[in-house]
Design an enzyme around this catalytic site. Structure first.
Site, PDB file in Angstrom:
ATOM      1  N   ASP A  26     -12.460  62.264 -42.515  1.00 24.95           N
ATOM      2  CA  ASP A  26     -13.350  63.298 -43.060  1.00 24.95           C
ATOM      3  C   ASP A  26     -14.124  62.747 -44.263  1.00 24.95           C
ATOM      4  OD1 ASP A  26     -10.771  63.131 -44.008  1.00 24.95           O
ATOM      5  OD2 ASP A  26     -10.533  65.256 -44.444  1.00 24.95           O
ATOM      6  N   ASP A  32     -22.274  57.408 -33.970  1.00 27.93           N
ATOM      7  CA  ASP A  32     -23.506  58.182 -33.778  1.00 27.93           C
ATOM      8  C   ASP A  32     -24.077  58.620 -35.117  1.00 27.93           C
ATOM      9  OD1 ASP A  32     -23.654  57.907 -31.103  1.00 27.93           O
ATOM     10  OD2 ASP A  32     -23.596  60.043 -30.624  1.00 27.93           O
ATOM     11  N   TYR A  86      -9.175  60.150 -25.444  1.00 22.30           N
ATOM     12  CA  TYR A  86     -10.052  60.226 -24.270  1.00 22.30           C
ATOM     13  C   TYR A  86      -9.329  59.772 -22.995  1.00 22.30           C
ATOM     14  CZ  TYR A  86     -13.980  60.799 -27.537  1.00 22.30           C
ATOM     15  OH  TYR A  86     -14.834  61.245 -28.508  1.00 22.30           O
TER      16      TYR A  86
END
Ligand code: NAD
Length: 356
Positions: free
Chosen positions: A224, A252, A143
């Site tokens: 994953d 989240d 980011y």
């Protein structure tokens, strides 16, 4: 009596209502455990745009830097949705996190026994409940890496790059071990070391630092697999540590499996005790000003502040225990009442204060 200076960023939408609830709970718990607070409000988000033309006034930054800790409600709403990017309320969140040097994000995801029915997972999976703390790196990785557009072999191309320095990894991994030490002493480090160089460095440093914490059991998991394990068997996790992007996604996912967005607090921390404490939800403009919002996420954020910023463990535990009690008593705000009788924001706050 110790007195702590708390900066209040009420923000927009339900922000003012839920921050005021948390302030009332802090005042009540402070009286009981002889801890004093001073509260100073500063403008942020849409409220700041309306009053001073910008989402993060310098006075707010200075005020937060001079506070012992900061409690934030939420920012944003439809009124400010069409402003230019640099004037958007959300810009203030990135700005204040950067100004305070907050490189750690702590996000608990806990399933309350009384709220099992809210969990979207099968009953047998959550039989034993779960209580996970995600430690996410917040100021590095993809980011914040070099990004851009260029002409490639097949025309227009975009790229983002991930890089992590030893210093950035070491400091977040230490926070994670310290957090695990105070909990059930189990740390899962999540990476993509089968593909990414940054993950291989991350993994190497986790195992170097593990030597300093023999009491903590540490394991690695590929991201994953972690995404699957969170819905297959969430109770296996205690503390998770991971990079900025993986943490963004997994936290989240973890919040969704608790089924109750109005219940989840968070803390963003720098070195030392400076931090910003806030609920994970947004400003809920659809219910703003109606005394309907669930104040618990913000009240639990205040409890995290007592624990992480001030080491006031007894007072922090009194708040979390009071929240457990009101839920066990069947008290619910509208978001969790399933159409049955619901308490208002102020009534729920009163009930928590009575149970302290
Ligand atoms: P939201 O979290 O505000 O709301 C999503 C849904 O959950 C809504 O139906 C809302 O009523 C409900 N909800 C949220 N918190 C609740 C609470 N405490 N009690 C009861 N119900 C609650 O997310 P959104 O609708 O996507 O965003 C609304 C605004 O908030 C946008 O402007 C967005 O940019 C902003 N936002 C801010 C933050 C922040 O300040 N950290 C985070 C997310 C979104």
């Amino acid at each position: 009596m110790k007195t702590y200076k708390i900066g209040l960023l009420r923000g927009d939408g339900i922000g003012p209502e839920i921050v005021d609830s948390a302030v009332r709970v802090l005042e009540a718990v402070g009286k009981k455990y002889s801890v004093g607070f001073t509260f100073t409000p500063y403008l942020i988000g849409g409220a700041a745009i309306d009053q001073c033309g910008q989402p993060l006034p310098q006075e707010t930054v200075d005020g937060c830097l001079n506070s012992d800790s900061v409690l934030l409600g939420a920012v944003g709403g439809p009124k400010w949705d069409n402003l230019a990017g640099h004037l958007r309320p959300e810009k203030a969140l990135l700005g204040i996190r950067a100004a305070m040097g907050l490189f750690t994000n702590l996000r608990p995801a806990k399933l309350y026994p009384a709220l099992k029915a809210e969990c979207p997972l099968r009953e047998d999976i959550v039989e034993n409940g779960f209580d996970i703390m995600i430690v996410r790196e917040l100021t590095g990785g993809i980011y914040f890496g070099e990004r851009g557009y260029r002409e490639g072999k097949y025309g227009e191309e975009a790229y983002d790059t991930e890089s992590y320095s030893r210093m950035e990894i070491e400091r977040i991994v230490r926070v994670a071990f310290e957090t695990a030490k105070k909990r059930r002493k189990k740390l899962t480090s999540i990476d993509k070391a089968n593909v990414l160089e940054t993950s291989r460095l991350w993994r190497k440093i986790v195992h170097e630092i593990a030597g300093e914490y023999p009491e903590v059991e540490v394991s690695d998991m590929l991201v994953d697999n972690a995404a699957m394990q969170l819905v297959r068997n969430p109770s296996q996790f205690d503390v998770i540590v991971t990079s900025n992007m993986f943490g963004d996604i997994l936290s989240d996912e973890a919040s969704q499996i608790t089924g109750s967005i109005g219940m989840l607090p968070s803390a963003s921390l720098s070195g030392g005790t400076r931090g910003l404490y806030e609920p994970i939800h947004g400003s809920a403009p659809d219910i703003a000003g109606q005394n309907k919002a669930n104040p618990i996420a913000t009240i639990l954020s205040a409890a995290m502040m007592l624990l992480y910023a001030f080491d006031e463990r007894e007072a922090a535990e009194a708040i979390t225990a009071a929240v457990d009690k009101v839920l066990d008593q069947g008290l619910r705000t509208a978001d969790l009442a399933r159409g049955k009788e619901a308490l208002s924001t102020t009534e729920m706050t009163d009930a928590i204060i009575e149970n302290l």
